[in-house]
Design a protein around this motif. Structure first.
Motif, short mmCIF file in Angstrom:
data_model
loop_
_atom_site.label_atom_id
_atom_site.label_comp_id
_atom_site.label_asym_id
_atom_site.label_seq_id
_atom_site.Cartn_x
_atom_site.Cartn_y
_atom_site.Cartn_z
N LEU A 9 0.82 -1.21 0.00
CA LEU A 9 0.00 0.00 0.00
C LEU A 9 0.86 1.26 0.00
O LEU A 9 0.53 2.24 -0.68
N TRP A 10 1.93 1.25 0.76
CA TRP A 10 2.85 2.40 0.77
C TRP A 10 3.36 2.66 -0.65
O TRP A 10 3.34 3.79 -1.14
N ASP A 11 3.81 1.59 -1.30
CA ASP A 11 4.31 1.74 -2.66
C ASP A 11 3.23 2.29 -3.59
O ASP A 11 3.51 3.15 -4.43
N LEU A 12 2.00 1.82 -3.42
CA LEU A 12 0.91 2.32 -4.26
C LEU A 12 0.57 3.78 -3.97
O LEU A 12 0.05 4.48 -4.82
N ASN A 13 0.86 4.22 -2.77
CA ASN A 13 0.59 5.61 -2.41
C ASN A 13 1.67 6.56 -2.90
O ASN A 13 1.38 7.72 -3.18
N VAL A 14 2.92 6.11 -3.03
CA VAL A 14 4.02 7.04 -3.30
C VAL A 14 4.80 6.79 -4.58
O VAL A 14 5.54 7.66 -5.02
N ASP A 15 4.64 5.63 -5.19
CA ASP A 15 5.48 5.26 -6.33
C ASP A 15 4.64 5.21 -7.62
O ASP A 15 3.77 4.36 -7.77
N ARG A 16 4.93 6.15 -8.51
CA ARG A 16 4.17 6.24 -9.76
C ARG A 16 4.25 4.94 -10.58
O ARG A 16 3.26 4.50 -11.16
N ALA A 34 4.69 1.92 -9.44
CA ALA A 34 3.87 0.90 -8.76
C ALA A 34 2.40 1.09 -9.11
O ALA A 34 1.68 0.12 -9.36
N LYS A 35 1.94 2.33 -9.11
CA LYS A 35 0.54 2.61 -9.46
C LYS A 35 0.23 2.14 -10.87
O LYS A 35 -0.80 1.51 -11.12
N GLN A 36 1.14 2.42 -11.79
CA GLN A 36 0.93 2.01 -13.18
C GLN A 36 0.92 0.49 -13.29
O GLN A 36 0.09 -0.08 -13.98
N SER A 37 1.83 -0.16 -12.61
CA SER A 37 1.88 -1.62 -12.61
C SER A 37 0.58 -2.21 -12.07
O SER A 37 0.04 -3.16 -12.63
N PHE A 38 0.07 -1.65 -10.98
CA PHE A 38 -1.18 -2.12 -10.39
C PHE A 38 -2.34 -1.94 -11.36
O PHE A 38 -3.18 -2.82 -11.51
N ARG A 39 -2.38 -0.78 -12.01
CA ARG A 39 -3.46 -0.52 -12.98
C ARG A 39 -3.42 -1.50 -14.14
O ARG A 39 -4.46 -1.93 -14.63
N GLU A 40 -2.22 -1.83 -14.58
CA GLU A 40 -2.07 -2.73 -15.73
C GLU A 40 -2.39 -4.17 -15.37
O GLU A 40 -3.02 -4.88 -16.15
N ASP A 41 -1.95 -4.61 -14.20
CA ASP A 41 -2.16 -6.01 -13.80
C ASP A 41 -1.99 -6.12 -12.29
O ASP A 41 -0.88 -6.31 -11.80
N ALA A 42 -3.09 -5.99 -11.58
CA ALA A 42 -3.05 -6.01 -10.11
C ALA A 42 -2.46 -7.32 -9.58
O ALA A 42 -1.70 -7.32 -8.62
#
Length: 93
Positions: free
Chosen positions: A10-17, A19-27
């Motif tokens: 969650l920290w990575d998803l909050n602060v790392d662009r 990580a956010k892109q990776s999550f959006r592409e394939d959680a």
């Protein structure tokens, strides 16, 4: 597994662009980077903030993740989910 790994994700998803892109592409692939049990990865992928908080995850981390990545970006939707509202009920409000 461990609340620590959930909070790290969650920290990575909050602060790392990236990580956010990776999550959006394939959680699922994103969750594979962390030592998460299957149910924990599912909670992240489905924005089950109530489940995460019930497991002991810091609610401020879940709120940031919700506001950054969940489609509605709605604080009201986040609070409703914390209270156990189903996703379909949010869509009606």
């Amino acid at each position: 597994m461990s609340v620590d790994w959930l909070e790290k994700a969650l920290w990575d998803l909050n602060v790392d662009r990236a990580a956010k892109q990776s999550f959006r592409e394939d959680a699922g692939r994103f969750c594979g980077r962390y030592r998460l049990a299957e149910d924990e990865a599912e909670m992240l992928a489905t924005f089950d903030v109530k489940g995460l908080v019930d497991k002991g995850v810091n609610p401020m981390l879940t709120m940031g993740y919700w506001l950054e990545l969940e489609g509605s970006r709605s604080l009201g939707g986040y609070v409703a989910r914390l209270r156990g509202a189903a996703r379909s009920a949010e869509a009606r409000s």
